[in-house]
Design a protein around this motif. Structure first.
Motif, PDB file in Angstrom:
ATOM      1  N   GLN A 126       6.356   1.123  -6.914  1.00  0.00           N
ATOM      2  CA  GLN A 126       5.255   1.993  -6.960  1.00  0.00           C
ATOM      3  C   GLN A 126       3.968   1.145  -7.316  1.00  0.00           C
ATOM      4  OE1 GLN A 126       6.887   4.984  -9.594  1.00  0.00           O
ATOM      5  NE2 GLN A 126       6.181   6.733  -8.087  1.00  0.00           N
ATOM      6  N   TYR A 127       4.535   0.037  -8.506  1.00  0.00           N
ATOM      7  CA  TYR A 127       3.490  -0.760  -8.972  1.00  0.00           C
ATOM      8  C   TYR A 127       3.048  -1.724  -7.572  1.00  0.00           C
ATOM      9  CZ  TYR A 127       4.728   0.406 -13.552  1.00  0.00           C
ATOM     10  OH  TYR A 127       4.826   1.098 -14.900  1.00  0.00           O
ATOM     11  N   LEU A 128       4.086  -2.265  -6.869  1.00  0.00           N
ATOM     12  CA  LEU A 128       3.849  -3.041  -5.617  1.00  0.00           C
ATOM     13  C   LEU A 128       2.882  -2.531  -4.667  1.00  0.00           C
ATOM     14  CD1 LEU A 128       4.522  -5.767  -4.274  1.00  0.00           C
ATOM     15  CD2 LEU A 128       6.259  -4.472  -2.903  1.00  0.00           C
ATOM     16  N   LEU A 129       3.030  -0.924  -4.329  1.00  0.00           N
ATOM     17  CA  LEU A 129       2.040  -0.263  -3.713  1.00  0.00           C
ATOM     18  C   LEU A 129       0.773  -0.105  -4.071  1.00  0.00           C
ATOM     19  CD1 LEU A 129       4.367   2.616  -2.195  1.00  0.00           C
ATOM     20  CD2 LEU A 129       3.646   0.632  -1.365  1.00  0.00           C
ATOM     21  N   ALA A 130       0.631  -0.115  -5.536  1.00  0.00           N
ATOM     22  CA  ALA A 130      -0.741   0.155  -6.101  1.00  0.00           C
ATOM     23  C   ALA A 130      -1.580  -1.288  -6.154  1.00  0.00           C
ATOM     24  CB  ALA A 130      -0.366   0.458  -7.702  1.00  0.00           C
ATOM     25  N   PHE A 137      -4.865 -14.100  -5.152  1.00  0.00           N
ATOM     26  CA  PHE A 137      -3.571 -13.970  -4.477  1.00  0.00           C
ATOM     27  C   PHE A 137      -3.574 -13.220  -3.328  1.00  0.00           C
ATOM     28  CE2 PHE A 137      -4.148  -9.730  -6.361  1.00  0.00           C
ATOM     29  CZ  PHE A 137      -3.577  -8.806  -5.334  1.00  0.00           C
ATOM     30  N   ILE A 138      -2.680 -13.342  -2.341  1.00  0.00           N
ATOM     31  CA  ILE A 138      -2.478 -12.589  -1.027  1.00  0.00           C
ATOM     32  C   ILE A 138      -1.025 -12.291  -0.955  1.00  0.00           C
ATOM     33  CG2 ILE A 138      -4.224 -13.936   0.045  1.00  0.00           C
ATOM     34  CD1 ILE A 138      -2.557 -15.546   1.684  1.00  0.00           C
ATOM     35  N   PHE A 139      -0.788 -11.439  -0.277  1.00  0.00           N
ATOM     36  CA  PHE A 139       0.640 -11.014   0.061  1.00  0.00           C
ATOM     37  C   PHE A 139       1.142 -11.782   1.410  1.00  0.00           C
ATOM     38  CE2 PHE A 139      -0.345  -7.072  -2.193  1.00  0.00           C
ATOM     39  CZ  PHE A 139       0.879  -6.729  -2.377  1.00  0.00           C
ATOM     40  N   THR A 140       2.342 -12.278   1.123  1.00  0.00           N
ATOM     41  CA  THR A 140       2.964 -13.196   1.968  1.00  0.00           C
ATOM     42  C   THR A 140       3.230 -12.217   3.261  1.00  0.00           C
ATOM     43  OG1 THR A 140       5.164 -12.757   1.394  1.00  0.00           O
ATOM     44  CG2 THR A 140       4.200 -14.512   0.421  1.00  0.00           C
ATOM     45  N   PRO A 141       3.592 -12.631   4.356  1.00  0.00           N
ATOM     46  CA  PRO A 141       4.099 -11.783   5.682  1.00  0.00           C
ATOM     47  C   PRO A 141       5.343 -11.220   5.273  1.00  0.00           C
ATOM     48  CG  PRO A 141       3.291 -13.900   6.357  1.00  0.00           C
ATOM     49  CD  PRO A 141       3.288 -13.991   4.866  1.00  0.00           C
ATOM     50  N   LEU A 142       6.215 -11.667   4.435  1.00  0.00           N
ATOM     51  CA  LEU A 142       7.178 -10.905   4.084  1.00  0.00           C
ATOM     52  C   LEU A 142       6.949  -9.970   2.917  1.00  0.00           C
ATOM     53  CD1 LEU A 142      10.244 -10.326   3.774  1.00  0.00           C
ATOM     54  CD2 LEU A 142      10.381 -12.247   2.134  1.00  0.00           C
ATOM     55  N   GLY A 143       6.156 -10.115   2.230  1.00  0.00           N
ATOM     56  CA  GLY A 143       5.489  -8.987   1.204  1.00  0.00           C
ATOM     57  C   GLY A 143       4.817  -7.931   1.936  1.00  0.00           C
ATOM     58  N   VAL A 183       6.112  -4.061   1.855  1.00  0.00           N
ATOM     59  CA  VAL A 183       5.093  -2.875   1.114  1.00  0.00           C
ATOM     60  C   VAL A 183       5.423  -1.802   2.042  1.00  0.00           C
ATOM     61  CG1 VAL A 183       2.763  -2.177   1.417  1.00  0.00           C
ATOM     62  CG2 VAL A 183       3.323  -4.273   0.247  1.00  0.00           C
ATOM     63  N   ARG A 184       5.639  -2.129   3.683  1.00  0.00           N
ATOM     64  CA  ARG A 184       5.892  -1.014   4.404  1.00  0.00           C
ATOM     65  C   ARG A 184       7.203  -0.544   4.337  1.00  0.00           C
ATOM     66  NH1 ARG A 184       3.030  -4.561   7.959  1.00  0.00           N
ATOM     67  NH2 ARG A 184       5.029  -5.715   8.539  1.00  0.00           N
ATOM     68  N   GLN A 185       8.138  -0.903   3.964  1.00  0.00           N
ATOM     69  CA  GLN A 185       9.703  -0.446   3.528  1.00  0.00           C
ATOM     70  C   GLN A 185       9.352   0.333   2.270  1.00  0.00           C
ATOM     71  OE1 GLN A 185      12.568  -0.261   5.306  1.00  0.00           O
ATOM     72  NE2 GLN A 185      11.246  -1.224   6.930  1.00  0.00           N
ATOM     73  N   ALA A 186       8.891  -0.158   1.284  1.00  0.00           N
ATOM     74  CA  ALA A 186       8.581   0.496  -0.125  1.00  0.00           C
ATOM     75  C   ALA A 186       7.940   1.587   0.287  1.00  0.00           C
ATOM     76  CB  ALA A 186       7.701  -0.725  -0.943  1.00  0.00           C
ATOM     77  N   ARG A 187       6.844   1.783   0.920  1.00  0.00           N
ATOM     78  CA  ARG A 187       6.075   2.876   1.248  1.00  0.00           C
ATOM     79  C   ARG A 187       6.980   4.128   1.907  1.00  0.00           C
ATOM     80  NH1 ARG A 187       1.903   0.913   3.624  1.00  0.00           N
ATOM     81  NH2 ARG A 187       0.659   0.781   1.843  1.00  0.00           N
ATOM     82  N   TYR A 188       7.895   3.432   2.744  1.00  0.00           N
ATOM     83  CA  TYR A 188       8.779   4.518   3.329  1.00  0.00           C
ATOM     84  C   TYR A 188       9.877   5.053   2.169  1.00  0.00           C
ATOM     85  CZ  TYR A 188      12.820   6.308   6.076  1.00  0.00           C
ATOM     86  OH  TYR A 188      13.776   7.285   6.250  1.00  0.00           O
ATOM     87  N   LEU A 238      -1.497   9.594   6.894  1.00  0.00           N
ATOM     88  CA  LEU A 238      -0.282  10.230   7.266  1.00  0.00           C
ATOM     89  C   LEU A 238       0.916   9.073   7.389  1.00  0.00           C
ATOM     90  CD1 LEU A 238       1.446  12.466   8.623  1.00  0.00           C
ATOM     91  CD2 LEU A 238       0.876  11.699  10.893  1.00  0.00           C
ATOM     92  N   ALA A 239       0.564   7.822   7.615  1.00  0.00           N
ATOM     93  CA  ALA A 239       1.194   6.595   7.811  1.00  0.00           C
ATOM     94  C   ALA A 239       1.809   6.394   6.387  1.00  0.00           C
ATOM     95  CB  ALA A 239       0.660   5.455   8.478  1.00  0.00           C
ATOM     96  N   GLU A 240       0.703   6.302   5.421  1.00  0.00           N
ATOM     97  CA  GLU A 240       1.120   6.133   3.955  1.00  0.00           C
ATOM     98  C   GLU A 240       1.832   7.062   3.198  1.00  0.00           C
ATOM     99  OE1 GLU A 240      -2.457   4.687   2.267  1.00  0.00           O
ATOM    100  OE2 GLU A 240      -2.281   2.816   3.112  1.00  0.00           O
ATOM    101  N   GLY A 241       1.821   8.335   4.066  1.00  0.00           N
ATOM    102  CA  GLY A 241       2.733   9.428   3.177  1.00  0.00           C
ATOM    103  C   GLY A 241       1.907  10.419   2.381  1.00  0.00           C
TER     104      GLY A 241
END
Length: 313
Positions: free
Chosen positions: A11-15, A59-65, A69-74, A140-143
């Motif tokens: 949740q912190y990562l998504l925020a 900071f920026i999110f890495t490609p893996l990051g 994030v997409r997996q965390a959102r799911y 919708l994509a973000e739930g």
């Protein structure tokens, strides 16, 4: 036992991804900035992966990051649905249901949908949000939404979509303009005589395509922000427009001197449908909600329920 990330860390990562700022993300999570920073660092350590590229204060999110994030959102979405499922003891059409709808549909159907939901499903908490197609699909994509009611065709990506009804387009003009040649082919109409909505409203694209408005010279450079604005423009004899049948049937032209006629293309219409995430566990609720919305649409625009929906009933 393998060490796993916690739900709170995700949740912190998504925020942080949403706000793109440690201070604002920490404030949104009601924690201190140092607590948030430590949680993200611990998450990276747990995953043995770098999620952020840090450079002093930026900071920026890495490609893996971004992928995480997409997996965390799911995962968060599934956890929220699991909690709702438990609270409602597994019953469909109970608990919160977040329905998004575009502005050219919402004023004409949502009140009836709400009324019918309260009567038929008293345990359902229907939460409504009116927004553009793009914004609604993003939510919708973000739930943040369970279902979107929108006009089709529209690029919806990976979502399941289903057409529920057809909403015909009608030419709307002032009664005094009947003798100005609008019964002829559109190519014979005066230049800049057609008023439409702003381009961000998908109704304009659907009207242009369905009514074969290929000659841009016929379209006025002024674009309205709502159907009510269009009504006033046409009622003041500034031009003509095309409106969906559901808006006309809902009384949009009442107390005006406007009349509606079939456009030159008798098959001019837009599809009305719904979209939802195929990965969601609320499939039964989505089906029941689609059925209910289809009932309202049939009353509003003489809609024809899609064959796929009829087969499921």
């Amino acid at each position: 036992m393998k060490r796993l990330p916690s739900i709170k860390q995700l949740q912190y990562l998504l925020a942080l991804h949403e706000h793109q700022h440690f201070g604002r993300a920490a404030e949104a999570c009601y924690i201190g900035q140092s607590t948030l920073s430590a949680a993200i660092a611990n998450l990276e350590e747990t995953m043995h992966a770098q999620l952020l590229e840090r450079d002093h204060k930026t900071f920026i999110f890495t490609p893996l990051g971004e992928d995480i994030v997409r997996q965390a959102r799911y995962i968060i979405e599934q956890c929220e649905e699991l909690t709702d499922f438990a609270k409602c003891q597994g019953k469909p059409m109970a608990g919160p249901f977040r329905l998004g709808c575009i502005p050219t549909i919402a004023p004409f159907v949502l009140s009836e949908v709400m009324t019918l939901c309260r009567k038929r499903y008293p345990e359902l908490q229907l939460l409504l949000r009116e927004d553009t197609s793009d914004n609604s699909l993003h939510a919708l994509a973000e739930g943040r939404l369970d279902m979107v009611l929108l006009a089709l065709p529209y690029e919806t990506g990976p979502f399941h979509t289903e057409v529920l009804a057809q909403d015909g387009f009608k030419l709307v003009l002032h009664k005094d303009w009947l003798d100005r040649g609008f019964n002829q082919d559109i190519s014979q109409w005066p230049d800049e005589s057609i008023f439409l909505l702003e381009r961000e409203h998908c109704l304009t694209n659907h009207a242009v395509k369905a009514c074969e408005l290929d000659d841009s010279r016929k379209v006025n450079p002024f674009f309205a922000t709502s159907l009510h604005t269009l009504t006033q423009m046409v009622n003041n004899k500034l031009g003509v427009t095309f409106m969906p049948q559901m808006a006309i049937n809902s009384g949009l032209l009442d107390s005006t001197e406007l009349i509606s006629r079939a456009p030159g293309n008798a098959a001019a219409y837009r599809d009305i449908g719904v979209a939802w995430r195929p990965t969601s566990t609320k499939a039964r609720s989505y089906r029941l909600m689609a059925d209910l919305i289809a009932e309202v649409l049939q009353q509003k625009c003489g809609a024809r329920v899609s064959e796929s929906l009829a087969a499921s009933q």
